[in-house]
Design a protein around this motif. Structure first.
Motif, PDB file in Angstrom:
ATOM      1  N   VAL A 312       0.821  -1.207   0.000  1.00  0.00           N
ATOM      2  CA  VAL A 312       0.000   0.000   0.000  1.00  0.00           C
ATOM      3  C   VAL A 312       0.857   1.260   0.000  1.00  0.00           C
ATOM      4  N   GLN A 313       0.255   2.310  -0.533  1.00  0.00           N
ATOM      5  CA  GLN A 313       0.756   3.669  -0.351  1.00  0.00           C
ATOM      6  C   GLN A 313      -0.142   4.339   0.673  1.00  0.00           C
ATOM      7  N   CYS A 314       0.457   4.944   1.697  1.00  0.00           N
ATOM      8  CA  CYS A 314      -0.337   5.598   2.734  1.00  0.00           C
ATOM      9  C   CYS A 314       0.510   6.687   3.392  1.00  0.00           C
ATOM     10  N   ARG A 363      -9.742   3.870   8.577  1.00  0.00           N
ATOM     11  CA  ARG A 363      -9.861   5.113   9.328  1.00  0.00           C
ATOM     12  C   ARG A 363      -8.559   5.907   9.360  1.00  0.00           C
ATOM     13  N   LEU A 364      -7.661   5.628   8.429  1.00  0.00           N
ATOM     14  CA  LEU A 364      -6.431   6.399   8.355  1.00  0.00           C
ATOM     15  C   LEU A 364      -6.663   7.685   7.574  1.00  0.00           C
ATOM     16  N   ARG A 365      -6.163   8.785   8.115  1.00  0.00           N
ATOM     17  CA  ARG A 365      -6.312  10.079   7.443  1.00  0.00           C
ATOM     18  C   ARG A 365      -5.686  10.021   6.049  1.00  0.00           C
ATOM     19  N   GLY A 366      -6.437  10.460   5.069  1.00  0.00           N
ATOM     20  CA  GLY A 366      -5.944  10.445   3.698  1.00  0.00           C
ATOM     21  C   GLY A 366      -6.141   9.126   2.982  1.00  0.00           C
ATOM     22  N   GLY A 367      -6.579   8.101   3.727  1.00  0.00           N
ATOM     23  CA  GLY A 367      -6.830   6.804   3.113  1.00  0.00           C
ATOM     24  C   GLY A 367      -5.556   6.092   2.684  1.00  0.00           C
ATOM     25  N   TYR A 368      -5.715   5.100   1.828  1.00  0.00           N
ATOM     26  CA  TYR A 368      -4.577   4.326   1.330  1.00  0.00           C
ATOM     27  C   TYR A 368      -4.873   3.863  -0.086  1.00  0.00           C
ATOM     28  N   SER A 740     -11.541  13.201  11.136  1.00  0.00           N
ATOM     29  CA  SER A 740     -11.757  13.352   9.696  1.00  0.00           C
ATOM     30  C   SER A 740     -12.192  12.045   9.051  1.00  0.00           C
ATOM     31  N   THR A 741     -11.922  10.908   9.701  1.00  0.00           N
ATOM     32  CA  THR A 741     -12.302   9.615   9.125  1.00  0.00           C
ATOM     33  C   THR A 741     -13.271   8.831  10.005  1.00  0.00           C
ATOM     34  N   LEU A 742     -13.549   9.319  11.213  1.00  0.00           N
ATOM     35  CA  LEU A 742     -14.469   8.622  12.107  1.00  0.00           C
ATOM     36  C   LEU A 742     -15.874   8.608  11.526  1.00  0.00           C
ATOM     37  N   GLU A 743     -16.531   7.457  11.579  1.00  0.00           N
ATOM     38  CA  GLU A 743     -17.922   7.367  11.131  1.00  0.00           C
ATOM     39  C   GLU A 743     -18.801   8.075  12.154  1.00  0.00           C
ATOM     40  N   CYS A 744     -19.222   9.276  11.814  1.00  0.00           N
ATOM     41  CA  CYS A 744     -20.043  10.051  12.738  1.00  0.00           C
ATOM     42  C   CYS A 744     -20.792  11.128  11.967  1.00  0.00           C
ATOM     43  N   THR A 745     -21.815  11.665  12.605  1.00  0.00           N
ATOM     44  CA  THR A 745     -22.580  12.790  12.068  1.00  0.00           C
ATOM     45  C   THR A 745     -22.323  13.995  12.949  1.00  0.00           C
ATOM     46  N   HIS A 746     -21.927  15.104  12.338  1.00  0.00           N
ATOM     47  CA  HIS A 746     -21.720  16.335  13.094  1.00  0.00           C
ATOM     48  C   HIS A 746     -23.081  16.982  13.346  1.00  0.00           C
ATOM     49  N   LEU A 747     -23.452  17.104  14.597  1.00  0.00           N
ATOM     50  CA  LEU A 747     -24.757  17.660  14.953  1.00  0.00           C
ATOM     51  C   LEU A 747     -24.698  19.156  15.232  1.00  0.00           C
ATOM     52  N   SER A 801      -5.611  19.799  12.274  1.00  0.00           N
ATOM     53  CA  SER A 801      -5.197  20.121  10.920  1.00  0.00           C
ATOM     54  C   SER A 801      -4.685  18.878  10.213  1.00  0.00           C
ATOM     55  N   GLU A 802      -4.537  18.995   8.907  1.00  0.00           N
ATOM     56  CA  GLU A 802      -4.105  17.841   8.107  1.00  0.00           C
ATOM     57  C   GLU A 802      -2.704  17.386   8.479  1.00  0.00           C
ATOM     58  N   ASP A 803      -1.837  18.331   8.851  1.00  0.00           N
ATOM     59  CA  ASP A 803      -0.449  17.993   9.161  1.00  0.00           C
ATOM     60  C   ASP A 803      -0.229  17.678  10.633  1.00  0.00           C
ATOM     61  N   SER A 804      -1.281  17.723  11.435  1.00  0.00           N
ATOM     62  CA  SER A 804      -1.117  17.530  12.875  1.00  0.00           C
ATOM     63  C   SER A 804      -0.679  16.108  13.200  1.00  0.00           C
TER      64      SER A 804
END
Length: 851
Positions: A312-314, A363-368, A740-747, A801-804
């Motif tokens: 994989v690339q990740c 659930r990895l940020r940016g996927g793979y 950013s990847t958690l299965e959830c709904t922002h209320l 943030s994305e780079d955090s």
């Protein structure tokens, strides 16, 4: 007459009692006075003895002397701890708890010492007792939640909530029992669910073993609650230590177990099953006698497994295991050579490394991106003892994987399928709805800036082996146009290749820098991710530069001589940090600001490990920073636990760098206490970095968080009553989240929940109410939160943030709150010492966030 003879006796006793009282009172008074004098001279051991004497003689004074006694106890036991006098330490606490059996602070402190020394079960008992004494005691809550993560690992909740997994095990066990397996041993029983499945299926004899004391006691409670305490015998032992007939009367016909991890063999299932076949199980069926009764032969559930993998690339995996940044905060990182994480599948790596780590790929940020088709790495038959014994001595197998997607080779991702029997299978694959994570074998380049770009048609040579009963998969080489490029040689070695210039051109995409690194260093994955966070380091560089300009201007206006006093900078970050070096370099680099003189900054780092210090020295040399301007602070202090001290008797710090946020997403313990002390050690105009932290949050609905935090009733556990017992170890704060990847709904939208000003304590508040507007109807199951870290008034970074490199966290409600769009939810937020609590006013539900 009798009365006449007894009256004088009463008088004599009365007078003697008066004299005794006077002597006792004098002794008590002198002991208390001596205790105070000893405290003044910091002789805590003698003070403790005086307090014990006084309070045993005069129990009525315990309330009066309680605070002073606690202070003395804690100081004396800390001193005993530093001297290694552990038995004396525990003796002091036992004496203290005899005097103050209902003092939750002393009980909790005893638990903290036990936990630090590795006695987690005993520590949990003390934290639990402290909470019983005072349910709203925040320190005990925080400690209990912390130890609960050790005692009952979070995967227990996920596994028990996985109805599909539980049901398939139930079907396989039922089929085996009904087929004649009448005696069952559940190895690593956990809560006892598999053993109860065997009993419900009709097994005549069921035994179970569990090594963890906490899980053993929990399983005993579960068996009692389900009416099986008398029909299932459970022993507090590792199966390898079980003997017949001492622990079980006879060999059993069926072993059920799930002592597997994401890498299949990491929990020791191979050794467990070899021992079971030799000592606990009936012999396997004889192929020469196919009609032998199942009750006279042995078998294992699961029957076997097949291991799969894919290249994989990740980006997320890459930045945790390889140095991706060439520079941070103005520092050139090339001088340090190779940096690698403690995750390596190589056979000759040091003992501190692990062959793989685990991630939930979905659930990895940016996927793979899959670079190859999935491949089969291994098949194993758990019912074949000869195959189990020969596993580690198997010859290494080589696989050639065809690259089907161009990309950067970052890791091999591995999962498996458990074959419970011929009809029931469990997959841990990344596309499955499963409680399992996947095993990750990262590519560790021997060159610090290497990226291995592969192209369609390339082949990846993968070596599969077992060592120490760990499954090891290693990307050994990349093959392109008939040429083989080894990935793990100390220097690049081309096999079966023509050394002409065109070969170098063909491999240019694989390796751009073929110089041998001068050295190699191991950093934890979180430390590598921090080093790759360029935004954070660059923001710090700008904030520090601004402070240095200001301080130099102030010094020039106040000092008439030409040589200015040094600017003292202390970095007390946890683990590896280059912030002190960034500050030191700013004192040498006039390019940042013409007003900063070379050599102005005297920086101190609190890194403790020798290889961390070596890395900083190399980086300093490579960036033109004199070695004399960067020192290691722990060599200047006598007590490592008292890091925050003056730089010199007559000097104060110009800047103190605090490590405020843990990678998991929580504020570090005792941050406010450290900030209070740091402010006292700053010169006028000095600064704490960061100066302010703002906590942001939002209302979310997430069934995933509920399943990962507590067992949801009896339906997923096949009707067995397990939830009330294991949910005692529920921790309301869920950490290491990627929102950013958690299965959830922002209320709701993100709102500011709380702010902590580390430079100005008067700006802090102890409680705050926040109204959050609901913009999507649903059920509030959690309050997700993260931080904006303000280094100064202009520079800040977000942990979302994305780079955090920091993760986020969430407070999970035990009872979800139904809300409608347009409604307002009021949150009451309170600060107590190092803890924040959140109360949703609508349901008066208190949630504890540890800092």
């Amino acid at each position: 007459m009798p009365n006449a003879t007894t009256r004088p006796k009463r008088t004599r006793r009365h007078r003697r009692a008066q004299r005794e009282d006077a002597v006792r009172n004098e002794l008590v008074s002198r002991s208390l006075e001596s205790a105070q004098q000893c405290l003044f001279s910091q002789d805590y051991g003698t003070a403790f003895v005086h307090y014990l004497l006084a309070l045993n003689l005069a129990p009525a004074l315990k309330d009066f002397a309680n605070e002073s006694f606690r202070f003395t106890l804690f100081k004396w036991t800390d001193e005993l701890d530093s001297l290694g006098r552990i038995q004396d330490l525990f003796n002091c606490y036992e004496q203290a708890m005899e005097l103050f059996p209902g003092d939750e602070v002393i009980v909790n402190s005893m638990g903290e010492h036990l936990f630090r020394m590795g006695f987690r079960d005993e520590a949990a008992g003390h934290f639990y007792k402290a909470l019983k004494l005072r349910p709203d005691f925040p320190e005990a809550k925080e400690n209990f939640y912390r130890v609960a993560n050790w005692l009952v690992e979070r995967w227990h909740f996920l596994m028990l909530n996985d109805h599909g997994r539980n049901h398939k095990y139930q079907l396989a066990i039922k089929k085996a029992v009904e087929g004649g397996c009448s005696s069952v041993l559940d190895i690593g029983t956990g809560t006892g669910i598999l053993g109860m499945c065997a009993k419900m299926a009709g097994a005549a004899e069921v035994y179970a073993c569990e090594l963890s004391k906490t899980m053993y006691e929990l399983a005993c409670e579960v068996l009692s609650a389900n009416g099986m305490a008398d029909s299932i015998k459970i022993v507090h032992l590792k199966s390898l230590d079980m003997k017949i007939p001492k622990d079980i009367p006879n060999r059993v016909s069926l072993v059920v177990t799930e002592t597997v991890d994401a890498g299949l063999f990491g929990e020791g299932i191979i050794e467990t099953l070899i021992h079971a076949w030799k000592h606990l199980l009936l012999p396997p069926p004889n192929t020469q006698q196919p009609l032998s009764s199942p009750s006279q032969t042995g078998r294992v559930i699961p029957a076997g497994a097949t291991v799969f993998g894919v290249a994989v690339q990740c980006r997320e995996i890459r930045r945790q295991h390889r140095l991706c940044a060439s520079s941070v905060g103005g520092l050139d990182l090339s001088a340090v050579g190779q940096i690698y994480s403690p995750v390596s599948c190589l056979a000759d790596t040091e003992d501190s490394t692990e062959p793989y780590t685990t991630e939930r790929l979905s659930r990895l940020r940016g996927g793979y991106i899959q670079l190859t088709q999935p491949f089969t790495a291994l098949d194993i038959d758990f019912n074949n003892v000869q195959e189990l014994e020969g596993l580690c001595s198997r010859e290494m197998m080589q696989l050639r994987l065809c690259v089907t997607q161009e990309g950067v080779l970052d890791a091999l991702a591995v999962w498996f399928q458990l074959h419970l029997d011929q009809d029931n299978h469990l997959s841990t694959g990344p596309q499955e709805d499963t409680c399992w994570e996947q095993a990750i074998y990262p590519i560790q380049s021997p060159f610090s800036k290497s990226n291995y770009t592969v192209k369609c048609g390339d082949e990846i040579l993968v070596e599969v082996s077992c060592k120490d009963s760990y499954l090891r998969l290693c990307c050994a080489a990349i093959i392109r146009d008939g040429h083989t490029f080894r990935l793990y040689n100390a220097t690049p070695k081309i096999l079966n290749a023509n050394p002409e210039a065109e070969l170098c051109s063909a491999l240019a995409g694989l390796q751009t820098n073929q110089e041998k690194p001068s050295c190699a260093f191991m950093l934890e994955s979180a430390e590598i991710a921090l080093l790759n966070n360029t935004a954070y380091h660059n923001s710090f560089q700008r904030a520090m530069s601004k402070l240095l300009v200001s301080l130099k201007s102030t010094r020039r206006s106040q000092q008439s001589d030409t040589e200015l006093d040094p600017i003292y900078v202390l970095d007390v970050s946890e683990g590896f940090s280059v912030l002190s070096l960034i500050a030191a370099q700013l004192g040498f680099d006039p390019s940042e600001d013409k007003q900063i003189s070379p050599g102005l900054v005297q920086a101190y780092s609190s890194v403790e490990k020798e290889h961390h210090q070596s890395m900083l020295r190399l980086l300093a040399k490579g960036n033109g920073v004199l070695e004399s301007t960067l020192e290691f602070w722990l060599s200047h202090v006598e007590d490592d636990s008292a890091v925050l001290q003056r730089p010199a008797t007559e000097k104060l710090w110009s800047a103190i760098i605090l490590d405020c946020i843990e990678t998991c997403g929580l504020i570090r313990q005792k941050l406010l206490e450290k900030a209070t002390l740091a402010r006292c050690l700053l010169e006028d105009g000095g600064q704490i970095f960061p100066e302010r932290i703002v906590i942001h949050g939002m209302l979310v609905e997430s069934d995933t968080l509920l399943r990962e935090s507590a067992v949801q009733g009896t339906e997923p556990t096949l009707g067995f009553n397990i939830a009330p017992f294991i949910n005692q170890f529920t921790v309301p704060v869920h950490v290491f989240l990627d929102l950013s990847t958690l299965e959830c709904t922002h209320l709701s939208e993100a709102v500011e929940l709380f702010a902590l000003d580390l430079m100005n304590s008067t700006a802090n508040y102890t409680d705050r109410e926040v109204k959050v507007r609901v913009n999507t109807s649903g059920k509030v199951t959690a309050i997700a939160f993260w931080y904006q870290i303000h280094l100064d008034s202009e520079q800040s970074v977000s942990t979302f943030s994305e780079d955090s490199h920091w993760k986020q966290a969430a407070v999970v409600l035990q009872q979800p709150l139904t809300v409608s769009r347009g409604e307002w939810v009021k949150l009451s937020i309170q600060l107590h010492k190092s803890s924040i609590s959140i109360i949703t006013i609508k349901q008066k539900y208190s949630i504890h966030i540890s800092m």
